[in-house]
Design a protein around this motif. Structure first.
Motif, PDB file in Angstrom:
ATOM      1  N   VAL A 319      47.456  28.061  45.053  1.00  0.00           N
ATOM      2  CA  VAL A 319      48.808  27.949  44.502  1.00  0.00           C
ATOM      3  C   VAL A 319      49.825  28.535  45.484  1.00  0.00           C
ATOM      4  CG1 VAL A 319      50.359  28.772  42.682  1.00  0.00           C
ATOM      5  CG2 VAL A 319      48.091  27.878  42.085  1.00  0.00           C
ATOM      6  N   VAL A 320      49.500  29.688  46.042  1.00  0.00           N
ATOM      7  CA  VAL A 320      50.393  30.310  47.030  1.00  0.00           C
ATOM      8  C   VAL A 320      50.595  29.385  48.215  1.00  0.00           C
ATOM      9  CG1 VAL A 320      50.617  32.193  48.694  1.00  0.00           C
ATOM     10  CG2 VAL A 320      49.927  32.677  46.339  1.00  0.00           C
ATOM     11  N   LYS A 321      49.507  28.793  48.723  1.00  0.00           N
ATOM     12  CA  LYS A 321      49.610  27.876  49.865  1.00  0.00           C
ATOM     13  C   LYS A 321      50.467  26.663  49.507  1.00  0.00           C
ATOM     14  CE  LYS A 321      45.201  29.156  52.018  1.00  0.00           C
ATOM     15  NZ  LYS A 321      43.812  28.700  52.345  1.00  0.00           N
ATOM     16  N   SER A 322      50.320  26.158  48.302  1.00  0.00           N
ATOM     17  CA  SER A 322      51.104  24.991  47.876  1.00  0.00           C
ATOM     18  C   SER A 322      52.585  25.316  47.839  1.00  0.00           C
ATOM     19  CB  SER A 322      50.632  24.522  46.492  1.00  0.00           C
ATOM     20  OG  SER A 322      49.333  23.980  46.556  1.00  0.00           O
ATOM     21  N   PHE A 323      52.926  26.484  47.322  1.00  0.00           N
ATOM     22  CA  PHE A 323      54.331  26.877  47.287  1.00  0.00           C
ATOM     23  C   PHE A 323      54.888  27.035  48.701  1.00  0.00           C
ATOM     24  CE2 PHE A 323      53.946  28.384  42.761  1.00  0.00           C
ATOM     25  CZ  PHE A 323      54.986  27.595  42.278  1.00  0.00           C
ATOM     26  N   LYS A 324      54.115  27.643  49.575  1.00  0.00           N
ATOM     27  CA  LYS A 324      54.582  27.835  50.947  1.00  0.00           C
ATOM     28  C   LYS A 324      54.795  26.500  51.642  1.00  0.00           C
ATOM     29  CE  LYS A 324      52.850  32.521  51.610  1.00  0.00           C
ATOM     30  NZ  LYS A 324      51.957  33.448  52.371  1.00  0.00           N
ATOM     31  N   ALA A 325      53.948  25.516  51.339  1.00  0.00           N
ATOM     32  CA  ALA A 325      54.104  24.183  51.917  1.00  0.00           C
ATOM     33  C   ALA A 325      55.375  23.512  51.405  1.00  0.00           C
ATOM     34  CB  ALA A 325      52.890  23.322  51.572  1.00  0.00           C
ATOM     35  N   LEU A 326      55.851  23.942  50.235  1.00  0.00           N
ATOM     36  CA  LEU A 326      57.076  23.400  49.648  1.00  0.00           C
ATOM     37  C   LEU A 326      58.309  24.210  50.034  1.00  0.00           C
ATOM     38  CD1 LEU A 326      55.655  22.672  46.074  1.00  0.00           C
ATOM     39  CD2 LEU A 326      56.297  20.957  47.796  1.00  0.00           C
ATOM     40  N   GLY A 327      58.113  25.210  50.893  1.00  0.00           N
ATOM     41  CA  GLY A 327      59.235  26.011  51.369  1.00  0.00           C
ATOM     42  C   GLY A 327      59.571  27.211  50.522  1.00  0.00           C
ATOM     43  N   GLU A 328      58.686  27.570  49.589  1.00  0.00           N
ATOM     44  CA  GLU A 328      58.919  28.725  48.720  1.00  0.00           C
ATOM     45  C   GLU A 328      58.094  29.920  49.182  1.00  0.00           C
ATOM     46  OE1 GLU A 328      60.971  29.155  46.017  1.00  0.00           O
ATOM     47  OE2 GLU A 328      61.819  27.187  46.474  1.00  0.00           O
ATOM     48  N   GLU A 329      58.694  31.107  49.124  1.00  0.00           N
ATOM     49  CA  GLU A 329      57.949  32.334  49.407  1.00  0.00           C
ATOM     50  C   GLU A 329      57.209  32.737  48.129  1.00  0.00           C
ATOM     51  OE1 GLU A 329      60.128  35.316  52.089  1.00  0.00           O
ATOM     52  OE2 GLU A 329      61.745  34.273  51.039  1.00  0.00           O
ATOM     53  N   ALA A 330      55.894  32.795  48.216  1.00  0.00           N
ATOM     54  CA  ALA A 330      55.070  33.109  47.048  1.00  0.00           C
ATOM     55  C   ALA A 330      54.065  34.194  47.400  1.00  0.00           C
ATOM     56  CB  ALA A 330      54.354  31.857  46.546  1.00  0.00           C
ATOM     57  N   PHE A 331      53.759  35.033  46.394  1.00  0.00           N
ATOM     58  CA  PHE A 331      52.879  36.183  46.617  1.00  0.00           C
ATOM     59  C   PHE A 331      52.002  36.404  45.393  1.00  0.00           C
ATOM     60  CE2 PHE A 331      57.189  36.779  48.167  1.00  0.00           C
ATOM     61  CZ  PHE A 331      57.008  36.902  49.534  1.00  0.00           C
ATOM     62  N   ILE A 332      50.775  36.841  45.611  1.00  0.00           N
ATOM     63  CA  ILE A 332      49.935  37.303  44.497  1.00  0.00           C
ATOM     64  C   ILE A 332      50.374  38.728  44.209  1.00  0.00           C
ATOM     65  CG2 ILE A 332      47.602  37.790  43.688  1.00  0.00           C
ATOM     66  CD1 ILE A 332      46.602  35.658  45.682  1.00  0.00           C
ATOM     67  N   ILE A 333      51.017  38.956  43.077  1.00  0.00           N
ATOM     68  CA  ILE A 333      51.636  40.256  42.818  1.00  0.00           C
ATOM     69  C   ILE A 333      50.910  41.078  41.755  1.00  0.00           C
ATOM     70  CG2 ILE A 333      53.901  39.413  43.522  1.00  0.00           C
ATOM     71  CD1 ILE A 333      54.667  39.349  40.534  1.00  0.00           C
ATOM     72  N   GLY A 334      49.843  40.531  41.172  1.00  0.00           N
ATOM     73  CA  GLY A 334      49.123  41.299  40.166  1.00  0.00           C
ATOM     74  C   GLY A 334      48.154  40.443  39.386  1.00  0.00           C
ATOM     75  N   GLU A 335      47.707  40.988  38.280  1.00  0.00           N
ATOM     76  CA  GLU A 335      46.732  40.277  37.456  1.00  0.00           C
ATOM     77  C   GLU A 335      46.908  40.626  35.986  1.00  0.00           C
ATOM     78  OE1 GLU A 335      42.762  41.465  38.352  1.00  0.00           O
ATOM     79  OE2 GLU A 335      43.211  43.601  38.299  1.00  0.00           O
ATOM     80  N   VAL A 336      46.249  39.844  35.156  1.00  0.00           N
ATOM     81  CA  VAL A 336      46.245  40.086  33.706  1.00  0.00           C
ATOM     82  C   VAL A 336      45.003  40.910  33.369  1.00  0.00           C
ATOM     83  CG1 VAL A 336      46.149  39.019  31.425  1.00  0.00           C
ATOM     84  CG2 VAL A 336      47.465  37.926  33.266  1.00  0.00           C
ATOM     85  N   ALA A 337      45.172  41.891  32.508  1.00  0.00           N
ATOM     86  CA  ALA A 337      44.055  42.741  32.103  1.00  0.00           C
ATOM     87  C   ALA A 337      44.072  42.931  30.583  1.00  0.00           C
ATOM     88  CB  ALA A 337      44.139  44.092  32.800  1.00  0.00           C
ATOM     89  N   LYS A 338      42.969  43.482  30.051  1.00  0.00           N
ATOM     90  CA  LYS A 338      42.929  43.783  28.624  1.00  0.00           C
ATOM     91  C   LYS A 338      43.863  44.955  28.335  1.00  0.00           C
ATOM     92  CE  LYS A 338      38.214  42.147  27.772  1.00  0.00           C
ATOM     93  NZ  LYS A 338      36.847  42.508  27.304  1.00  0.00           N
ATOM     94  N   ARG A 339      44.476  44.908  27.206  1.00  0.00           N
ATOM     95  CA  ARG A 339      45.443  45.946  26.819  1.00  0.00           C
ATOM     96  C   ARG A 339      44.910  46.742  25.641  1.00  0.00           C
ATOM     97  NH1 ARG A 339      51.393  44.652  24.248  1.00  0.00           N
ATOM     98  NH2 ARG A 339      52.204  46.784  24.199  1.00  0.00           N
ATOM     99  N   ARG A 340      44.769  48.040  25.869  1.00  0.00           N
ATOM    100  CA  ARG A 340      44.319  48.906  24.778  1.00  0.00           C
ATOM    101  C   ARG A 340      45.498  49.320  23.908  1.00  0.00           C
ATOM    102  NH1 ARG A 340      41.476  51.257  29.259  1.00  0.00           N
ATOM    103  NH2 ARG A 340      39.229  50.790  29.177  1.00  0.00           N
ATOM    104  N   SER A 341      45.213  49.780  22.743  1.00  0.00           N
ATOM    105  CA  SER A 341      46.247  50.235  21.814  1.00  0.00           C
ATOM    106  C   SER A 341      47.081  51.351  22.445  1.00  0.00           C
ATOM    107  CB  SER A 341      45.600  50.740  20.521  1.00  0.00           C
ATOM    108  OG  SER A 341      46.576  51.237  19.634  1.00  0.00           O
TER     109      SER A 341
END
Length: 357
Positions: A319-341
């Motif tokens: 996905v990052v490579k695809s955005f860069k090919a379209l001229g957009e600056e894209a970064f993996i900035i984090g992830e989704v995790a389980k949320r405790r109470s």
């Protein structure tokens, strides 16, 4: 009856200036028309075909917004050429989060005394934003209201409508732990946090709109603050066609903490890695000039990320490579995790991205 006969012009409203404005804006407005637009400028209502080829179950998506106190910077700088882009961006980026393609846009401009040239400049900016988003500027209203606004001031509002196939609506329901967060670079402040930004830049630092602080390549601070909001429609829609995008977030007012939770399912949180993306210079200037605590910066401003996509872990690099090919600056900035109470829906990890206030 005492005095000379009263006219609308003497009461503060110039019909002639209104007619002049219509003539000035016809070319830029018509340049945004899509094939679905029926009719022309000047009717009581705007017509748009409801035939959506290729969509089994079309769903209309709408949004309305303004540009907030960024307008005050435009007044100070007497620069009205890009504020219309912001107006369009705030609404089309919102409807984009559902995977919808913007179809048409309507604007509302209110002012105390109509200035045809200034208003035409605003509308040309709106037309520019519509062309970037691929939607038609199908209608609008300009209201001249003496006594409501101070001389030289105006307010803007906009309304966008888009369409998406019901089975392709992106709503965040399938987001799961381990998914990656892809951030798309912002162009600057966009249209949020300007009350705080103005306080820091103009009141605390004492700059004028013509000041040229170090680090901005000779640009004056007024131009930096007025950098128009980035419109993400075309690149995001292309990526959505190629990948399984599970959620999209427009980072607007309230920044990460208020906007990312809007797409997260119950029991999930976003973990953002500070330092995973470059922070534009303007944010550091505001932070040190306030001074403003880092926690407040991350709560108010986009800090360099204007939109976030949630994708499967295995798709993140592509996905990052695809955005860069379209001229957009894209970064993996984090992830989704389980949320405790008791845990926050958005968590930041890593070293400080700003110095101490």
């Amino acid at each position: 009856m005492k005095g000379r006969p009263l006219t609308y012009k003497k009461a503060g409203v110039s019909l002639t200036e209104g007619y002049r404005l219509v003539d000035l804006i016809k070319p830029p407005v018509r340049s945004t028309f899509r094939k679905e637009v029926l009719g022309d400028i000047g009717g009581f209502g705007a017509f748009f075909s409801g035939k959506f080829n290729g969509l089994a179950n079309p769903v209309l998506v709408s949004s309305t917004d303004g540009v907030g106190t960024k307008l005050i910077v435009a007044f100070k700088a007497d620069n009205h050429s890009t504020i219309g882009v912001d107006l369009v961006a705030m609404s089309v980026n919102d409807i984009l989060t559902s995977g919808a393609e913007p179809l048409f846009f309507l604007d509302y401009i209110a002012t105390g005394r109509l200035d045809a040239l200034k208003t035409a400049s605003i509308i040309k900016g709106i037309a520019r934003g519509c062309k970037e988003a691929g939607c038609a500027l199908i209608g609008g209203e300009t209201a001249e209201m003496p006594g409501v606004y101070r001389p030289g001031e105006y307010d803007l509002a906009g309304f966008a409508v888009g369409v998406v196939d019901k089975k392709k609506i992106i709503d965040g329901k399938k987001i799961s732990a381990g998914d990656r967060l892809i951030g798309l670079a912002s162009s600057g402040l966009h249209s949020n946090g300007f009350s705080l930004a103005r306080k820091a830049v103009f009141d605390r630092l004492g700059f004028s709109v013509k000041s040229r602080p170090h680090g901005f390549r000779g640009r004056d601070i007024g131009a930096v603050l007025l950098t128009p909001t980035r419109i993400y429609v075309r690149p995001v829609l292309q990526v959505v066609k190629k990948f399984n995008v599970r959620g999209i977030v427009h980072i607007t007012g309230g920044s990460f903490g208020e906007n990312i939770p809007r797409v997260l399912p119950r029991g999930k949180k976003a973990v953002l890695n500070k330092g995973a993306w470059p922070v534009p210079r303007i944010f550091s200037l505001i932070q040190t000039g306030g001074p403003v605590k880092e926690s407040e910066m991350l709560k108010v401003f986009n800090c360099g990320i204007g939109m976030v996509l949630v994708v499967k872990r295995r798709d993140a690099d592509s996905v990052v490579k695809s955005f860069k090919a379209l001229g957009e600056e894209a970064f993996i900035i984090g992830e989704v995790a389980k949320r405790r109470s008791g845990e926050s829906a958005v968590e930041f990890k890593g070293p400080p991205i700003f110095g101490k206030p």
